[in-house]
Scaffold this motif. Structure first.
Motif, PDB file in Angstrom:
ATOM      1  N   MET A  16       1.208  -1.196  -0.002  1.00 27.89           N
ATOM      2  CA  MET A  16       0.129  -0.129   0.098  1.00 27.89           C
ATOM      3  C   MET A  16       0.790   1.387   0.128  1.00 27.89           C
ATOM      4  N   ASP A  17       2.239   1.243  -0.135  1.00 33.42           N
ATOM      5  CA  ASP A  17       3.575   2.435  -0.430  1.00 33.42           C
ATOM      6  C   ASP A  17       3.241   3.138   1.164  1.00 33.42           C
ATOM      7  N   THR A  18       3.525   2.558   1.237  1.00 37.78           N
ATOM      8  CA  THR A  18       2.990   3.248   3.553  1.00 37.78           C
ATOM      9  C   THR A  18       3.601   3.984   3.670  1.00 37.78           C
ATOM     10  N   PHE A  19       3.819   5.214   3.977  1.00 40.17           N
ATOM     11  CA  PHE A  19       3.741   6.701   4.428  1.00 40.17           C
ATOM     12  C   PHE A  19       3.195   7.222   5.630  1.00 40.17           C
ATOM     13  N   VAL A  20       3.946   7.714   6.196  1.00 39.92           N
ATOM     14  CA  VAL A  20       3.545   8.762   7.709  1.00 39.92           C
ATOM     15  C   VAL A  20       3.711  10.236   7.046  1.00 39.92           C
ATOM     16  N   THR A  21       3.810  11.071   7.776  1.00 38.51           N
ATOM     17  CA  THR A  21       3.450  12.723   7.821  1.00 38.51           C
ATOM     18  C   THR A  21       4.226  12.906   8.971  1.00 38.51           C
ATOM     19  N   ARG A  57       4.961  -6.478   0.410  1.00 33.97           N
ATOM     20  CA  ARG A  57       3.664  -7.171  -0.449  1.00 33.97           C
ATOM     21  C   ARG A  57       3.120  -8.264   1.453  1.00 33.97           C
ATOM     22  N   SER A  58       2.985  -8.039   1.973  1.00 31.59           N
ATOM     23  CA  SER A  58       2.734  -8.175   3.067  1.00 31.59           C
ATOM     24  C   SER A  58       1.115  -8.349   3.999  1.00 31.59           C
ATOM     25  N   GLY A  59       0.334  -8.272   2.854  1.00 30.33           N
ATOM     26  CA  GLY A  59      -0.514  -8.051   3.727  1.00 30.33           C
ATOM     27  C   GLY A  59      -1.742  -8.713   2.472  1.00 30.33           C
ATOM     28  N   ARG A  60      -3.158  -8.743   2.933  1.00 32.90           N
ATOM     29  CA  ARG A  60      -4.004  -9.883   2.454  1.00 32.90           C
ATOM     30  C   ARG A  60      -5.538  -8.948   2.352  1.00 32.90           C
ATOM     31  N   VAL A  61      -6.446  -9.635   1.254  1.00 32.41           N
ATOM     32  CA  VAL A  61      -7.401  -9.023   0.958  1.00 32.41           C
ATOM     33  C   VAL A  61      -9.077  -9.916   1.604  1.00 32.41           C
ATOM     34  N   GLU A  62      -9.501  -9.949   2.528  1.00 27.99           N
ATOM     35  CA  GLU A  62     -10.469 -11.453   2.096  1.00 27.99           C
ATOM     36  C   GLU A  62     -11.441 -10.789   1.788  1.00 27.99           C
ATOM     37  N   ALA A  63     -12.515 -11.741   1.924  1.00 26.43           N
ATOM     38  CA  ALA A  63     -13.650 -10.854   1.763  1.00 26.43           C
ATOM     39  C   ALA A  63     -14.475  -9.613   2.604  1.00 26.43           C
ATOM     40  N   GLU A  64     -14.206  -9.933   3.678  1.00 27.97           N
ATOM     41  CA  GLU A  64     -15.182  -9.263   4.862  1.00 27.97           C
ATOM     42  C   GLU A  64     -14.243  -8.145   5.768  1.00 27.97           C
ATOM     43  N   ARG A  65     -12.723  -8.136   5.224  1.00 29.75           N
ATOM     44  CA  ARG A  65     -11.755  -7.522   6.246  1.00 29.75           C
ATOM     45  C   ARG A  65     -10.220  -7.147   4.992  1.00 29.75           C
ATOM     46  N   ILE A  66      -9.517  -6.169   5.361  1.00 27.54           N
ATOM     47  CA  ILE A  66      -8.089  -6.420   5.014  1.00 27.54           C
ATOM     48  C   ILE A  66      -7.210  -6.774   6.223  1.00 27.54           C
ATOM     49  N   ILE A  67      -6.157  -7.359   6.410  1.00 26.29           N
ATOM     50  CA  ILE A  67      -4.915  -7.633   6.784  1.00 26.29           C
ATOM     51  C   ILE A  67      -3.958  -6.542   6.182  1.00 26.29           C
ATOM     52  N   LYS A  68      -3.204  -6.159   6.770  1.00 24.33           N
ATOM     53  CA  LYS A  68      -1.542  -5.299   6.778  1.00 24.33           C
ATOM     54  C   LYS A  68      -1.121  -5.573   7.629  1.00 24.33           C
ATOM     55  N   HIS A  69       0.288  -6.335   7.348  1.00 21.78           N
ATOM     56  CA  HIS A  69       1.552  -6.075   9.188  1.00 21.78           C
ATOM     57  C   HIS A  69       2.974  -4.755   7.976  1.00 21.78           C
ATOM     58  N   HIS A  70       3.518  -4.838   8.959  1.00 28.88           N
ATOM     59  CA  HIS A  70       4.330  -4.248   8.685  1.00 28.88           C
ATOM     60  C   HIS A  70       5.189  -4.740   9.152  1.00 28.88           C
ATOM     61  N   THR A  71       6.240  -5.401   7.894  1.00 28.30           N
ATOM     62  CA  THR A  71       7.464  -5.161   8.386  1.00 28.30           C
ATOM     63  C   THR A  71       8.865  -5.062   9.065  1.00 28.30           C
ATOM     64  N   VAL A  72       9.346  -5.400   9.131  1.00 27.65           N
ATOM     65  CA  VAL A  72      10.810  -5.440  10.195  1.00 27.65           C
ATOM     66  C   VAL A  72      11.073  -4.607   9.558  1.00 27.65           C
ATOM     67  N   ARG A  73      11.870  -4.560   7.880  1.00 26.81           N
ATOM     68  CA  ARG A  73      12.104  -3.841   6.762  1.00 26.81           C
ATOM     69  C   ARG A  73      11.653  -2.367   6.327  1.00 26.81           C
ATOM     70  N   ASP A  74      10.050  -2.647   6.255  1.00 26.41           N
ATOM     71  CA  ASP A  74       8.946  -1.609   6.597  1.00 26.41           C
ATOM     72  C   ASP A  74       9.304  -0.398   6.592  1.00 26.41           C
ATOM     73  N   ILE A  75       9.513  -0.596   8.731  1.00 27.79           N
ATOM     74  CA  ILE A  75      10.027  -0.124  10.094  1.00 27.79           C
ATOM     75  C   ILE A  75      10.962   0.422   9.235  1.00 27.79           C
ATOM     76  N   SER A  76      11.857  -0.406   9.095  1.00 28.24           N
ATOM     77  CA  SER A  76      13.213   0.477   9.384  1.00 28.24           C
ATOM     78  C   SER A  76      13.281   1.258   8.047  1.00 28.24           C
ATOM     79  N   LEU A  77      12.780   0.987   6.701  1.00 30.92           N
ATOM     80  CA  LEU A  77      12.696   2.375   6.066  1.00 30.92           C
ATOM     81  C   LEU A  77      11.939   3.921   6.650  1.00 30.92           C
TER      82      LEU A  77
END
Length: 391
Positions: free
Chosen positions: A223-228, A283-303
């Motif tokens: 999801m091209d994670t971002f913070v401001t 690409r650590s997430g998935r879309v299900e019928a009723e919910r969306i799951i997305k985890h931030h990996t160690v690499r993502d948090i470091s970046l």
């Protein structure tokens, strides 16, 4: 007839290209037709993951910052998908370019000067914004009040001029399949019979439709994670500037001037100077019928943390009080990857069901870490030629 589900960057481009070729096209759009300036009324965010989306004719292109960056061109070529000439054509048609100096505000100028003084390379963000129409006001992400920014709704309007039909406020429900091939589409307005259906409903809804058709989709969400990151600089007036009007590109991270109302809800917005830190997340997430799951990996948090530290240094050098610096929580800007090329679709963006194609960010094989609008449009142009050749 070709049925296109969704009217964002991919669906609108495909519909226009096919309609110009004289092919009958019907576009199914869940949201309403609204003025550019009212697009913010169509924001929709799922409860489980903070991903920005807009449901209206033209989709989220109405609330982008008008950024026009070429992304994943080489990556897609490795999958047998060459979009080079289509990117060239789109850049020419949308008159992609840097805005003149007159459109660079005080806050952005201070960020650029501070970044360069720290040895960082900064370039102006390429935009599909008409500088003659643009009067900097900071409202790009709400919908341009002067329609100075290109949006996919313009392509929908052109498609209609060439005979296409747009059915707004209509929900696509299920693919009709006979003998392993597409036979039509079930919608909230009834059934449509056709042998070619293109899903361009976005990386959340497209895989859900595919899953209901029996296709293993929805995995590999990015999801091209971002913070401001921002702080207080009295009277800077940054909130009224053209947003993201400069670009710093690092390894896996981009930084850009960006205002967020989430940073200081009780503060006078004219006193806030801030920057976006955006990563190409895994690409650590998935879309299900009723919910969306997305985890931030160690690499993502470091970046993210590394990028935030750099943004903080830039802002401090630009005059922001170090004691005022803070960050928003992580959010998603460009969901994709849930029907990836090489996994769910082939090099022609066709699924295992004959006649069923995908033309949105779902097909991207990895996170771009930058706005993918041009790439999605290029993929849709390429798909339009393929569909025209087989009809």
């Amino acid at each position: 007839m070709v049925l296109v589900v969704g009217s964002g960057a991919g669906g609108a481009t495909l519909a226009r290209e096919l309609a110009i070729k004289g092919i009958d096209v019907t576009v199914i759009e869940r949201g309403p037709y609204v003025k550019d300036s009212d697009a913010f009324l169509c924001y929709e965010a799922p409860e489980d993951v903070d991903i920005l989306r807009t449901n209206c004719v033209g989709g989220s292109t109405l609330v982008t910052a008008g950024n026009a960056v070429r992304v994943l061109e080489d990556t897609l070529r490795d999958y047998g998908v060459d979009i080079g000439r289509d990117l060239d054509a789109i850049e020419a048609e949308l008159r992609v370019g840097e805005l003149p100096e007159s459109h660079t505000g005080i806050g952005t100028a201070r960020i650029v000067e501070a970044a360069e003084s720290l040895g960082l390379r900064v370039r102006r963000m390429p935009k599909f914004i008409d500088p003659d129409k643009c009067r900097p006001c900071g409202k790009c992400s709400f919908g341009c009040p002067r329609a100075a920014k290109w949006s996919a709704r313009r392509f929908i309007d052109e498609a209609v001029d060439h005979g296409a039909v747009i059915l707004e406020e209509t929900r696509a429900e299920d693919i009709i399949i006979r003998g392993g091939s597409v036979s039509g589409l079930k919608t909230s307005r009834g059934d449509f019979q056709d042998e070619t259906v293109v899903l361009a409903a976005g990386a959340i809804e497209t895989p859900r439709i595919l899953m209901r058709a029996g296709i293993d989709a929805g995995k590999g969400l990015f999801m091209d994670t971002f913070v401001t990151v921002g702080g207080i600089l009295e009277g800077v007036g940054f909130c009224d500037e053209v947003q993201m009007n400069a670009l710093i590109e690092l390894d896996g991270v981009i930084l850009s001037p960006h205002f967020s109302t989430l940073l200081f809800p009780g503060e006078d917005r004219r006193n806030v100077l801030s920057m976006m830190v955006k990563i190409a997340d895994e690409r650590s997430g998935r879309v299900e019928a009723e919910r969306i799951i997305k985890h931030h990996t160690v690499r993502d948090i470091s970046l993210l943390s590394g990028g935030a530290a750099i943004a903080g240094s830039i802002l401090s050098r630009a005059g922001v009080g170090a004691g005022t610096l803070r960050s928003t929580g992580p959010r998603g800007a460009h969901p994709g990857g849930t029907a990836s090329v090489g996994e769910v679709v082939d090099e022609n963006l066709e699924t295992s069901i004959e006649g069923l194609f995908v033309a949105d960010a779902s097909v991207l094989p990895e996170a771009p870490g930058a706005p993918p609008i041009l790439t999605i449009m290029a993929l849709a142009r390429r798909l339009a030629r393929h569909i025209a050749s087989i009809l």
